[in-house]
Design an enzyme around this catalytic site. Structure first.
Site, mmCIF file in Angstrom:
data_model
loop_
_atom_site.group_PDB
_atom_site.id
_atom_site.type_symbol
_atom_site.label_atom_id
_atom_site.label_comp_id
_atom_site.label_asym_id
_atom_site.label_seq_id
_atom_site.Cartn_x
_atom_site.Cartn_y
_atom_site.Cartn_z
ATOM 1 N N VAL A 40 -0.456 -12.855 0.755
ATOM 2 C CA VAL A 40 -0.229 -13.740 1.985
ATOM 3 C C VAL A 40 -1.700 -14.108 2.347
ATOM 4 O O VAL A 40 -2.541 -12.845 2.360
ATOM 5 C CB VAL A 40 0.204 -12.987 2.995
ATOM 6 C CG1 VAL A 40 0.339 -13.537 4.329
ATOM 7 C CG2 VAL A 40 1.847 -12.852 2.610
ATOM 8 N N GLY A 54 5.776 1.366 4.735
ATOM 9 C CA GLY A 54 6.388 0.598 5.883
ATOM 10 C C GLY A 54 6.987 -0.236 5.589
ATOM 11 O O GLY A 54 8.310 -0.433 6.188
ATOM 12 N N GLU A 105 -7.602 17.278 -3.133
ATOM 13 C CA GLU A 105 -6.496 17.130 -4.368
ATOM 14 C C GLU A 105 -7.338 16.823 -5.338
ATOM 15 O O GLU A 105 -7.061 17.360 -6.513
ATOM 16 C CB GLU A 105 -5.387 16.390 -3.794
ATOM 17 C CG GLU A 105 -4.591 16.972 -2.741
ATOM 18 C CD GLU A 105 -3.263 16.104 -2.533
ATOM 19 O OE1 GLU A 105 -2.221 16.775 -1.738
ATOM 20 O OE2 GLU A 105 -3.298 15.017 -2.879
ATOM 21 N N GLY A 122 4.912 -1.649 0.928
ATOM 22 C CA GLY A 122 4.325 -0.165 0.722
ATOM 23 C C GLY A 122 5.319 0.688 1.454
ATOM 24 O O GLY A 122 6.571 0.262 1.633
HETATM 25 C C1 FAD Z 1 -5.110 8.482 -2.943
HETATM 26 C C2 FAD Z 1 -4.177 8.415 -1.390
HETATM 27 C C3 FAD Z 1 -3.243 9.782 -1.271
HETATM 28 C C4 FAD Z 1 -2.710 9.746 -0.001
HETATM 29 N N1 FAD Z 1 -1.999 10.780 0.211
HETATM 30 C C5 FAD Z 1 -1.183 10.810 1.137
HETATM 31 C C6 FAD Z 1 -0.271 12.069 1.280
HETATM 32 O O1 FAD Z 1 -0.426 12.909 0.779
HETATM 33 N N2 FAD Z 1 0.553 11.934 2.549
HETATM 34 C C7 FAD Z 1 0.720 10.862 3.184
HETATM 35 O O2 FAD Z 1 1.414 11.029 4.197
HETATM 36 N N3 FAD Z 1 -0.024 9.743 3.250
HETATM 37 C C8 FAD Z 1 -0.918 9.859 2.026
HETATM 38 N N4 FAD Z 1 -1.501 8.654 1.625
HETATM 39 C C9 FAD Z 1 -1.592 7.634 2.747
HETATM 40 C C10 FAD Z 1 -0.362 6.659 2.524
HETATM 41 O O3 FAD Z 1 -0.371 6.337 1.292
HETATM 42 C C11 FAD Z 1 -0.811 5.394 3.388
HETATM 43 O O4 FAD Z 1 -0.626 5.953 4.786
HETATM 44 C C12 FAD Z 1 0.460 4.576 3.341
HETATM 45 O O5 FAD Z 1 0.822 3.750 2.044
HETATM 46 C C13 FAD Z 1 0.748 3.607 4.276
HETATM 47 O O6 FAD Z 1 1.644 2.678 4.189
HETATM 48 P P1 FAD Z 1 1.733 1.260 4.561
HETATM 49 O O7 FAD Z 1 3.089 0.727 4.454
HETATM 50 O O8 FAD Z 1 1.093 0.861 6.006
HETATM 51 O O9 FAD Z 1 0.546 0.684 3.449
HETATM 52 P P2 FAD Z 1 0.845 0.647 1.913
HETATM 53 O O10 FAD Z 1 1.603 1.609 1.482
HETATM 54 O O11 FAD Z 1 -0.554 0.490 1.613
HETATM 55 O O12 FAD Z 1 1.595 -0.757 1.576
HETATM 56 C C14 FAD Z 1 0.832 -1.832 1.864
HETATM 57 C C15 FAD Z 1 1.416 -3.079 0.826
HETATM 58 O O13 FAD Z 1 1.112 -4.307 1.268
HETATM 59 C C16 FAD Z 1 0.551 -5.086 0.142
HETATM 60 N N5 FAD Z 1 -0.117 -6.154 0.469
HETATM 61 C C17 FAD Z 1 -1.758 -6.054 1.361
HETATM 62 N N6 FAD Z 1 -2.138 -7.004 1.809
HETATM 63 C C18 FAD Z 1 -1.338 -7.927 1.223
HETATM 64 C C19 FAD Z 1 -1.339 -9.647 1.163
HETATM 65 N N7 FAD Z 1 -2.221 -9.971 1.863
HETATM 66 N N8 FAD Z 1 -0.187 -10.041 0.677
HETATM 67 C C20 FAD Z 1 0.712 -9.545 0.319
HETATM 68 N N9 FAD Z 1 0.904 -8.198 0.020
HETATM 69 C C21 FAD Z 1 -0.097 -7.451 0.521
HETATM 70 C C22 FAD Z 1 0.006 -3.867 -0.772
HETATM 71 O O14 FAD Z 1 0.165 -4.527 -1.952
HETATM 72 C C23 FAD Z 1 0.842 -2.888 -0.331
HETATM 73 O O15 FAD Z 1 1.795 -2.933 -1.429
HETATM 74 C C24 FAD Z 1 -2.776 8.536 0.727
HETATM 75 C C25 FAD Z 1 -3.090 7.298 0.349
HETATM 76 C C26 FAD Z 1 -4.195 7.225 -0.781
HETATM 77 C C27 FAD Z 1 -4.578 5.997 -1.194
#
Ligand code: FAD
Length: 416
Positions: free
Chosen positions: A81, A17, A172, A15
């Site tokens: 995972v 991060g 939104e 995602g």
């Molecule tokens: C509808 C919606 C609207 C949003 N709007 C905004 C916005 O306008 N502005 C903003 O800043 N943020 C917004 N966010 C929040 C933002 O999307 C998250 O904060 C961000 O995606 C977090 O990043 P991350 O890398 O922690 O996790 P994610 O981007 O969620 O990525 C996590 C990844 O890990 C993978 N994963 C999880 N568990 C496993 C596993 N066990 N094995 C293998 N892969 C796994 C998933 O498939 C995913 O690809 C929004 C979120 C949503 C749902």
């Protein structure tokens, strides 16, 4: 000639991060394995656009193998995972074991239903391509059914759309849904009385957009009301059975649609790691983003619990995940060079949310503004942040088309 084995870095989650960490380590002397259960990176902030028939999934998701085609020190594996052995330093994915020297956990979050099983079973959520697509199918199906329904009470229930959660996603979604109906569906269903449609935004506390300053909260309420969204504040939902929404106080509402945007918690795997968790299941980490007792493990993004200087948890936002990724990659490089790791400090880039056509609220460089200018900034920023020139161009054309012709492109009901 004997080649030296490079340190193995495993990144779980591609995602915001995970992607940023992998890119920041592109030239580092490490061998990276990036693992995700999907073969694409998803731009979650635009998921609601899929639900309201504005965009198709391929415009907000991008294949990971394409993104990393040129990154020589990275291998991508699609897989789930299922467990991590921190002592022996390996993870299990799809039944195979992958050893690491350094691990970056960027597994994100999932919808938090706070134990409301009726909502989980019968409501809709916006967290994945699948859930957003089934929301779109359902919304469009409700209009089809209402167009041939003769019983007025059933028709009203079919045309009542309840969005729960007054944060940016709820706001939104409610704004865009109201516009889909008034601007687009009014043309598709000329014989239907669309004054029967209700879009409600339900919020348990006394305010929408709690992170925003007072003037922007007021502006948000005004903009939503102009779009005929009914806002119910101080209204706590207790159950939903697919037909009726029940509240702690007040009369229930008959509605065939409920979209839940009222909670996020860390991804399911974080509950099985045997690590210390804080609010919303997020993993407690050191200020350097390292796992206590395991300096070779970094946890970032929605899955990590990190406090700001006021001892408040950092929000679950893409901007937080990306900045933490940058810091984790920098600290990992420091470790490789035998240097000290540095504590992470979040730099707030501001707040920005759209409430439909021509309407957004923004807080940038300490200034608050709303309306058309905020909306133009929102459009420009979201197009810029999408991955891939093709996606940017297609989304721009799509939105321009919708803007000038009031015509959402993707009004398709597909089989799931
Ligand atoms: C509808 C919606 C609207 C949003 N709007 C905004 C916005 O306008 N502005 C903003 O800043 N943020 C917004 N966010 C929040 C933002 O999307 C998250 O904060 C961000 O995606 C977090 O990043 P991350 O890398 O922690 O996790 P994610 O981007 O969620 O990525 C996590 C990844 O890990 C993978 N994963 C999880 N568990 C496993 C596993 N066990 N094995 C293998 N892969 C796994 C998933 O498939 C995913 O690809 C929004 C979120 C949503 C749902």
């Amino acid at each position: 000639m004997k080649t030296e084995k490079l340190p193995q870095v495993v990144i779980v989650g591609a995602g915001f991060g995970g992607l940023e960490t992998a890119q920041r380590l592109a030239n580092a002397p490490v061998q990276i394995t990036l693992i995700d259960r999907h073969n694409y990176h998803l731009f979650q902030p635009l998921l609601y656009q899929i639900a309201i028939a504005g965009l198709v999934p391929s415009q907000i998701a991008y294949p990971l193998r394409t993104i990393f085609r040129r990154q020589k020190n990275l291998t991508f594996q699609m897989g789930e995972v299922t467990s991590i052995d921190f002592g022996a330093r390996f993870i299990r994915s799809n039944g195979s074991v992958i050893a690491y020297d350094y691990l970056v956990l960027a597994v994100g979050g999932q919808t938090n239903f706070f134990g409301l099983s009726g909502v989980e079973e019968n409501g809709f959520q916006l967290k994945s391509i699948e859930s957003a697509t089934s929301t779109r199918n359902h919304l469009l199906r409700m209009l089809e059914r209402a167009s041939r329904e003769v019983d007025p009470d059933t028709r009203k229930a079919l045309l009542t759309f309840v969005v729960v959660g007054g944060g940016p996603t709820g706001v939104e979604t409610a704004g865009a849904l109201a516009e889909l109906i008034t601007h687009v569906m009014a043309k598709d269903y000329p014989h239907m009385d669309l004054s029967e449609v209700r879009v409600l935004l339900v919020e348990a506390t006394d305010r929408v957009m709690p992170a925003y300053p007072e003037e922007l909260r007021k502006a948000t309420m005004n903009l939503l009301e102009k779009k005929n969204v009914e806002i119910l504040l101080n209204t706590r939902l207790t159950d939903y059975n697919g037909r009726k929404v029940t509240f702690a106080d007040g009369d229930p509402i008959d509605a065939h649609t409920l979209i839940w945007t009222a909670g996020v918690r860390s991804a399911e795997i974080t509950d099985r790691l045997g690590v210390q968790q804080a609010a919303a299941g997020r993993v407690r980490v050191e200020p350097t983003l390292q796992l206590p007792q395991h300096p070779e493990v970094f946890v970032i993004g929605d899955a990590a619990y990190v406090e700001d200087s006021q001892h408040q948890p950092l929000p679950m936002l893409a901007t937080v995940a990306q900045q933490e990724a940058n810091a984790a990659a920098r600290n990992l490089r420091n470790i490789l060079k035998g240097e000290r790791t540095e504590p992470f400090q979040y730099k707030d880039p501001g707040l920005l949310a759209t409430i439909g056509r021509n309407a957004a609220v923004a807080r940038i460089w300490g200034l608050s503004f709303s309306g058309f200018i905020a909306w133009v900034i929102w459009v420009a920023l979201h197009i810029y942040r999408l991955i891939g020139f093709r996606n940017r161009l297609v989304v721009l054309i799509n939105w321009a088309w919708d803007y000038f012709f009031y015509d959402n492109q993707v009004r398709l009901i597909t089989r799931e």
